[in-house]
Write a protein that holds these residues in place. Structure first.
Motif, PDB file in Angstrom:
ATOM      1  N   LYS A  45     -37.923  11.818  -3.260  1.00  0.00           N
ATOM      2  CA  LYS A  45     -37.708  12.639  -2.066  1.00  0.00           C
ATOM      3  C   LYS A  45     -38.688  12.233  -0.962  1.00  0.00           C
ATOM      4  N   LEU A  46     -39.951  12.008  -1.315  1.00  0.00           N
ATOM      5  CA  LEU A  46     -40.931  11.582  -0.319  1.00  0.00           C
ATOM      6  C   LEU A  46     -40.584  10.203   0.249  1.00  0.00           C
ATOM      7  N   ALA A  47     -40.070   9.315  -0.586  1.00  0.00           N
ATOM      8  CA  ALA A  47     -39.664   7.988  -0.102  1.00  0.00           C
ATOM      9  C   ALA A  47     -38.509   8.107   0.885  1.00  0.00           C
ATOM     10  N   ASP A  48     -37.570   9.002   0.600  1.00  0.00           N
ATOM     11  CA  ASP A  48     -36.451   9.217   1.528  1.00  0.00           C
ATOM     12  C   ASP A  48     -36.948   9.762   2.860  1.00  0.00           C
ATOM     13  N   VAL A  49     -37.877  10.697   2.797  1.00  0.00           N
ATOM     14  CA  VAL A  49     -38.446  11.260   4.026  1.00  0.00           C
ATOM     15  C   VAL A  49     -39.172  10.166   4.801  1.00  0.00           C
ATOM     16  N   PHE A  50     -39.937   9.353   4.104  1.00  0.00           N
ATOM     17  CA  PHE A  50     -40.688   8.278   4.755  1.00  0.00           C
ATOM     18  C   PHE A  50     -39.737   7.306   5.451  1.00  0.00           C
TER      19      PHE A  50
END
Length: 106
Positions: A45-50
């Motif tokens: 999820k954090l990678a998608d946000v990034f």
């Protein structure tokens, strides 16, 4: 239940709420040492946000991952995380590229 509340914050049009939601991932990442599935889901999820957000959100992601670096050693899908974040290196935005390098250097 926690992910639903965090996801709602991540989808907020207000940058402050997005950043606040990102910062709430830190306790999840710390608990992820006991639950690898939780850790992998949070990192995805954090990678998608990034990959898709603005530089303020990227900065918040970098800060969360730097604080949780010791707990991230158990990641099973590191290649997937890299695929989602390294895309930002081809951006014309120099700040986004520098944040990506900082993230990868963590």
């Amino acid at each position: 239940a926690e992910f639903a509340a965090l996801d709602k914050g991540l989808r907020s049009p207000l940058p402050g709420q997005q950043c606040e939601a990102i910062l709430m991932f830190e306790p999840l990442l710390q608990r992820g040492a006991q639950d690898p599935t939780l850790l992998n889901t949070a990192l995805r999820k954090l990678a998608d946000v990034f990959q898709t957000s603005n530089n303020l959100s990227r900065y918040c992601v970098v800060q969360v991952l730097l604080k949780s670096a010791a707990n991230i050693a158990e990641v099973r899908n590191g290649r997937e995380f890299l695929k989602r974040t390294v895309v930002v290196l081809s951006s014309f935005d120099t700040v986004a590229r520098s944040l990506t390098l900082r993230l990868l250097g963590a």
